[in-house]
Every structure is written in structure tokens, then in C-alpha cells.
Write a protein that holds these residues in place. Structure first.
Motif, PDB file in Angstrom:
ATOM      1  N   ALA A  42       0.828  -1.207   0.000  1.00 49.10           N
ATOM      2  CA  ALA A  42       0.000   0.000   0.000  1.00 49.10           C
ATOM      3  C   ALA A  42       0.861   1.254   0.000  1.00 49.10           C
ATOM      4  O   ALA A  42       0.588   2.236  -0.719  1.00 49.10           O
ATOM      5  CB  ALA A  42      -0.918  -0.009   1.215  1.00 49.10           C
ATOM      6  N   LEU A  43       1.935   1.228   0.799  1.00 49.21           N
ATOM      7  CA  LEU A  43       2.801   2.397   0.858  1.00 49.21           C
ATOM      8  C   LEU A  43       3.498   2.640  -0.478  1.00 49.21           C
ATOM      9  O   LEU A  43       3.589   3.775  -0.978  1.00 49.21           O
ATOM     10  CB  LEU A  43       3.825   2.205   1.978  1.00 49.21           C
ATOM     11  N   ALA A  44       3.991   1.560  -1.088  1.00 48.20           N
ATOM     12  CA  ALA A  44       4.661   1.699  -2.386  1.00 48.20           C
ATOM     13  C   ALA A  44       3.692   2.196  -3.448  1.00 48.20           C
ATOM     14  O   ALA A  44       4.050   3.011  -4.319  1.00 48.20           O
ATOM     15  CB  ALA A  44       5.269   0.353  -2.785  1.00 48.20           C
ATOM     16  N   HIS A  45       2.447   1.705  -3.415  1.00 46.28           N
ATOM     17  CA  HIS A  45       1.461   2.151  -4.394  1.00 46.28           C
ATOM     18  C   HIS A  45       1.164   3.633  -4.244  1.00 46.28           C
ATOM     19  O   HIS A  45       1.076   4.361  -5.254  1.00 46.28           O
ATOM     20  CB  HIS A  45       0.186   1.332  -4.198  1.00 46.28           C
ATOM     21  N   MET A  46       1.026   4.106  -3.021  1.00 47.99           N
ATOM     22  CA  MET A  46       0.721   5.519  -2.812  1.00 47.99           C
ATOM     23  C   MET A  46       1.903   6.396  -3.182  1.00 47.99           C
ATOM     24  O   MET A  46       1.720   7.518  -3.705  1.00 47.99           O
ATOM     25  CB  MET A  46       0.313   5.747  -1.358  1.00 47.99           C
ATOM     26  N   LEU A  47       3.109   5.967  -2.966  1.00 45.48           N
ATOM     27  CA  LEU A  47       4.281   6.767  -3.295  1.00 45.48           C
ATOM     28  C   LEU A  47       4.597   6.780  -4.788  1.00 45.48           C
ATOM     29  O   LEU A  47       5.340   7.653  -5.255  1.00 45.48           O
ATOM     30  CB  LEU A  47       5.503   6.238  -2.520  1.00 45.48           C
ATOM     31  N   ARG A 159      -8.221  -7.123   6.602  1.00 48.37           N
ATOM     32  CA  ARG A 159      -8.155  -5.668   6.423  1.00 48.37           C
ATOM     33  C   ARG A 159      -6.943  -5.158   7.164  1.00 48.37           C
ATOM     34  O   ARG A 159      -6.742  -5.492   8.330  1.00 48.37           O
ATOM     35  CB  ARG A 159      -9.421  -4.981   6.937  1.00 48.37           C
ATOM     36  N   ILE A 160      -6.164  -4.333   6.459  1.00 45.56           N
ATOM     37  CA  ILE A 160      -4.977  -3.738   7.057  1.00 45.56           C
ATOM     38  C   ILE A 160      -5.057  -2.229   6.846  1.00 45.56           C
ATOM     39  O   ILE A 160      -5.167  -1.747   5.709  1.00 45.56           O
ATOM     40  CB  ILE A 160      -3.688  -4.292   6.426  1.00 45.56           C
ATOM     41  N   LEU A 161      -5.015  -1.485   7.920  1.00 42.92           N
ATOM     42  CA  LEU A 161      -5.064  -0.028   7.863  1.00 42.92           C
ATOM     43  C   LEU A 161      -3.662   0.505   8.073  1.00 42.92           C
ATOM     44  O   LEU A 161      -3.018   0.177   9.072  1.00 42.92           O
ATOM     45  CB  LEU A 161      -6.014   0.511   8.932  1.00 42.92           C
ATOM     46  N   VAL A 162      -3.171   1.318   7.097  1.00 39.08           N
ATOM     47  CA  VAL A 162      -1.791   1.792   7.102  1.00 39.08           C
ATOM     48  C   VAL A 162      -1.793   3.313   7.195  1.00 39.08           C
ATOM     49  O   VAL A 162      -2.520   3.999   6.452  1.00 39.08           O
ATOM     50  CB  VAL A 162      -1.041   1.335   5.835  1.00 39.08           C
ATOM     51  N   ARG A 163      -0.976   3.851   8.108  1.00 40.72           N
ATOM     52  CA  ARG A 163      -0.819   5.304   8.241  1.00 40.72           C
ATOM     53  C   ARG A 163       0.200   5.763   7.191  1.00 40.72           C
ATOM     54  O   ARG A 163       1.306   5.226   7.102  1.00 40.72           O
ATOM     55  CB  ARG A 163      -0.329   5.657   9.631  1.00 40.72           C
ATOM     56  N   ALA A 172      -4.842  10.336   4.217  1.00 43.08           N
ATOM     57  CA  ALA A 172      -3.889  10.178   5.319  1.00 43.08           C
ATOM     58  C   ALA A 172      -3.763   8.720   5.751  1.00 43.08           C
ATOM     59  O   ALA A 172      -2.724   8.313   6.294  1.00 43.08           O
ATOM     60  CB  ALA A 172      -4.305  11.039   6.512  1.00 43.08           C
ATOM     61  N   PHE A 173      -4.795   7.892   5.519  1.00 41.94           N
ATOM     62  CA  PHE A 173      -4.771   6.462   5.864  1.00 41.94           C
ATOM     63  C   PHE A 173      -5.249   5.675   4.668  1.00 41.94           C
ATOM     64  O   PHE A 173      -6.132   6.151   3.916  1.00 41.94           O
ATOM     65  CB  PHE A 173      -5.669   6.158   7.070  1.00 41.94           C
ATOM     66  N   VAL A 174      -4.700   4.504   4.473  1.00 42.61           N
ATOM     67  CA  VAL A 174      -5.093   3.632   3.367  1.00 42.61           C
ATOM     68  C   VAL A 174      -5.466   2.275   3.955  1.00 42.61           C
ATOM     69  O   VAL A 174      -4.701   1.697   4.745  1.00 42.61           O
ATOM     70  CB  VAL A 174      -3.970   3.487   2.327  1.00 42.61           C
TER      71      VAL A 174
END
Length: 500
Positions: A42-47, A159-163, A172-174
Motif C-alpha cells: 500500500a505504501l509503495a502504491h501511494m508513493l 483488512r490492514i489499515l496503514v498510516r 492520510a490512511f489507506v
């Protein structure tokens, strides 16, 4: 149930919870690794452009991986440490630089979607799932990643919630939403075969291998015990080793020998009782018949008004004394044959014992026309032994001396303390005596001297035999020899107990 089967079932019952615990740990580690991989995805996708698209249209933005999924099931990567997002600077892209679905990057399974939430954990996209209260609470506590499983802890997170590192804005959260992998009938994850089958088989084989010698020894012990019982506890049981089975075998062996000893003692007592009854029936009937004859004669004389002769009364009295002495001797013989359990040991005052014997035999001696005297020391002479048996032995010797003496004869009983803490009890008479060649045999049962062929307790071989056996039982010596007065001298010699 046999011991081997019982322990095998116990082993399986223990191995199954252990296997389940290992499987739970395995699945927990897998879930943790999957949580790490999906949060990095998720972090890599958002970046890599996802943030710009999300902030441009937050009311409709959601994302799923592009490109075809890899063949086969999703293979979770191994556990990796979570990135330190707050240490400054954006995290690195996945290896290969391809972003989500690119070469070298983690590729989630089909149907995985991303949804954005603002800093208040609210989604502007109406299709976004409502956050679970546990996820919201975790983010408010400052966690960077929080997961929610759809079942037990052994299942993967759904479900995983990532800051996100920027921490503000509509993205701000995904939330990484992963659909159910299992079908409606498969509510619990399968446990890998190596986590339950192999440990159970190995544990069962180990138990069976270890119990083989134990079961063999128990079966051998069972056979030996059955043989031991069937042989009336003859022989012994094989004792081998120094464990619980050898202790059980030793207990069986000791119990068998104890039972055998009790059986032998019981047989000996039964034999003693039978011998006593036989002797009593045979030996008492003769003097009883004689006594009945004397009493019948006295009754006839009294009926005819004739004077009763003193000789008839004396003869009847002698038969009564003889039967009393005989019964006492038979009782003493029975106790001696029964052995040590029937013998009582206590302090015995020989002075008082001699006086009792003299008082009992003086009426008999007076009727025989024999003078009976005694002498004892002033200080009491005490020994340890059975008072009844000792008194019977001394009485037998005194009775023989009186019985086989001649009218006008003398009998003396002398008790004296000797040096070296010993004593001697002498019975001396001036009667016919016994030839020296017969002295070694007169103590044998049913043996008496030629000079005493008349009926009497000694005539049945009991009197001196009992005196000799009582002496042996008390570690004394019985000496027989001619007296200086021409008759017989019988000496009891023994040690006195140490002064207290």
C-alpha cells in the motif's frame, strides 16, 4: 486396555494439542509476514502515483493491482521488519522499482483493493468499508499499521489499515481490503501435514520403542508370579534391574516367601496339634482306665460297708497325679514344637520358682514316703525366659526324682549362684539311679532307664526330654550324672543377665 495401547493413545492425545499449537504459531508468523508485505504494498502504491490520483478524486478513488496475478496461489513473503516511517524521509520502493505489480514487487491476490481515509478516519468514497472500532482505536494510539482478521488468530488478516507518512489530507490512511480466500465450507485454515502427522508418528514410534522392553518384563513377571503361586511359593522370582518393575518383582518375591513361611508355620502347628491329640488320647486313656478301676473298687467297698484300704486310695491319688503331670508335659511339648512364636520371654525369679515346685511336689513325696528339701540363696537369682516352660522342666526333674525313689529316700533341690555371673540348679536323689551307659539317651523322647520300668511321666519319654529342650531353648546346659549319694543328679547350668 493393554498398557502399550493406553500409552500410545496418551501420546497421540498429547501430540495433537502440540501440533495444533505449532500450527497456530506457524499461521501467526505467516499472518504477520502478510501484514508487513501488504502494508509495504500500500505504501509503495501511494508513493508511486497513488497519492496524486487519490487526492485528485477522493470521492471516487479506490485502487486494485494492475496486470495479471502470478500463476497459482498468493505466496506470502517471509517476515520482514516494519519500516521506520517516522524516522524521516520516504520509505524505499520495493525491489525492482516496478511498483505494484511491477517486476520484483509484491503482487497481492486478485480482488485486493485500496481505500483512502482522511486524518479523522472518515472516507469520502461511499463504497469504502466502514472501519472497525479496533482499527480506529489502534490508529488513535499512534500505531502505523493495524490489521483485522476475519476469523481466529490462525487466519490471515482481511483488512490492514496503514498510516501514510504525510499524515494529513483526504488520503492520510489507506485500507488494504483483502477478500475471503476460503469457501463457505472452509471456515478454518488447513493445518500443514508436517505440523501434526510427523510429530505424532515420531512420538508414537518413540513410545512404542521405549515400551517394548517394559511390556516384555511385565509379561515375564506375570508368568513368573503365576508359576510361583502354582508351586505353593517354592523357588523365587527373577530380580533384575533397579527400577519400579524390579521393585515390584522384589515385593512379589518377599510376599511369596512370607506366605510360604506362614504356611509352613501353620502346617507345623497343625502337625503339633495332631500329635498332641494323639499323645493325649493314647497316654491319658491308660491311667484314666486304672483310676476308674480304683474308684470302682472304692465304690463297691463303700456299698458293702467294708473298710477302704489306704493303699487303694494312694494308688488312685498316684494315677491322678500322673495324669496331671502327663497333661502338663503334653502341653509343654506342644508349645516347644510350635517354636519361638509361642515362647514368652520375661524376667523369671528362680528362687520363687523352686519354692512353687517344692510346694507342689511335697504332698506327692509325702505319699511316697520320700523326704523333699530345698535350698536357695538369700538374694534372688533372676533369668530371662519363659516362666511356664522353665517351671515345667524343673517340675519334671523333681517329679522323676520323687517318683522313682524308694520309700524313706531323699530328694534335694539346690539353687546357687556361681562365679562368672552363672547359676546352677541341682536336683539330687539317693534312689536307684540310671546306669551311665544309658544317661546320653534318657533325654530322648519315649526313652527311659531300665531301673524305672514302672509307669510314670518319665516312662513316656516326655519328662527329661522337655527339660532338655527347655534348656536348649534358653541356651542352658542340662547335665545328668550319678549323684554322690548313689542316685541321679540333674544340673541346670546357665548364664545370668548382666546387672542393670
Amino acid at each position: 486396555m493393554k498398557l502399550r495401547m493406553r500409552l500410545a493413545l496418551t501420546t497421540v492425545a498429547v501430540a495433537i494439542p502440540v501440533a495444533l499449537c505449532m500450527a497456530w504459531i506457524h499461521r501467526a508468523v505467516e499472518a504477520r509476514a502478510l501484514e508487513t508485505a501488504l502494508s509495504e504494498y500500500a505504501l509503495a502504491h501511494m508513493l508511486s502515483g497513488g497519492r496524486e490520483r487519490c487526492e485528485a478524486a477522493p470521492e471516487s478513488w479506490s485502487s486494485e493491482p494492475r496486470g495479471p496475478p502470478p500463476p497459482g496461489e498468493w505466496k506470502e513473503p517471509g517476515p520482514r521488519p516494519l519500516p521506520e516511517w517516522r524516522s524521516g524521509g520516504p520509505p524505499p520502493l520495493p525491489p525492482g522499482g516496478g511498483g505494484p505489480g511491477g517486476p520484483g514487487g509484491p503482487r497481492p491476490p486478485r480482488g485486493t483493493r485500496l481505500f483512502a481515509y482522511d486524518s479523522e478516519l472518515s472516507a469520502r468514497n461511499p463504497a469504502a468499508p466502514r472501519l472497525d472500532a479496533s482499527l480506529v482505536e489502534a490508529m488513535r494510539r499512534g500505531q502505523d499499521v493495524a490489521s483485522l482478521s476475519s476469523g481466529f488468530g490462525m487466519q490471515e488478516p482481511r483488512r490492514i489499515l496503514v498510516r501514510m507518512p504525510w499524515g494529513s489530507g483526504p488520503c492520510a490512511f489507506v485500507l488494504v481490503h483483502w477478500p475471503e480466500r476460503f469457501g463457505p465450507r472452509e471456515k478454518f485454515p488447513s493445518i500443514p501435514l508436517e505440523f501434526w502427522l510427523f510429530p505424532s508418528v515420531l512420538a508414537l514410534a518413540g513410545v512404542l520403542f521405549a515400551l517394548g522392553p517394559v511390556v516384555g518384563r511385565l509379561r515375564q513377571l506375570t508368568r513368573e508370579v503365576r508359576t510361583f503361586v502354582g508351586s505353593a511359593y517354592q523357588g523365587s522370582i527373577t530380580l533384575r534391574g533397579n527400577d519400579e518393575i524390579s521393585e515390584l518383582a522384589r515385593a512379589f518375591d518377599e510376599a511369596g516367601h512370607e506366605v510360604r513361611a506362614q504356611m509352613e508355620l501353620k502346617e507345623k502347628r497343625e502337625q503339633t496339634l495332631r500329635s498332641f491329640l494323639e499323645n493325649t488320647t493314647h497316654d491319658v486313656m491308660i491311667p484314666l482306665t486304672v483310676l476308674q478301676g480304683h474308684l470302682a473298687e472304692l465304690q463297691q467297698r463303700a456299698a458293702r460297708g467294708e473298710t477302704v484300704e489306704d493303699s487303694v486310695v494312694a494308688a488312685a491319688s498316684q494315677e491322678a497325679h500322673y495324669m496331671a503331670a502327663l497333661i502338663h508335659n503334653l502341653g509343654a511339648a506342644a508349645r516347644l514344637e510350635a517354636g519361638e512364636p509361642s515362647v514368652q520371654r520375661a524376667p523369671v525369679d528362680l528362687n520363687a520358682l523352686v519354692e512353687r515346685c517344692i510346694g507342689r511336689h511335697r504332698p506327692i513325696a509325702r505319699g511316697q514316703g520320700v523326704q523333699l528339701d530345698y535350698a536357695v540363696p538369700e538374694a534372688p537369682v533372676r533369668v530371662i525366659g519363659d516362666d511356664t516352660l522353665i517351671e515345667q522342666a524343673v517340675s519334671n526333674v523333681i517329679y522323676n526324682a520323687v517318683r522313682y525313689n524308694t520309700r524313706g529316700g531323699h530328694v534335694a533341690v539346690v539353687l546357687e549362684r556361681l562365679p562368672s555371673n552363672t547359676f546352677r540348679l541341682r536336683v539330687v536323689d539317693d534312689g536307684p539311679g540310671i546306669p551311665e551307659n544309658e544317661l546320653p539317651h534318657v533325654v530322648e523322647r519315649r526313652v527311659r532307664g531300665d531301673a524305672a520300668r514302672t509307669r510314670g511321666p518319665g516312662g513316656h519319654g516326655l519328662g527329661l526330654n522337655i527339660a532338655w529342650r527347655v534348656s536348649v531353648l534358653h541356651d542352658w546346659r542340662l547335665q545328668l550324672g550319678p549323684s554322690e549319694y548313689g542316685g541321679l543328679q540333674v544340673d541346670f547350668l546357665g548364664e545370668l543377665p548382666p546387672p542393670s
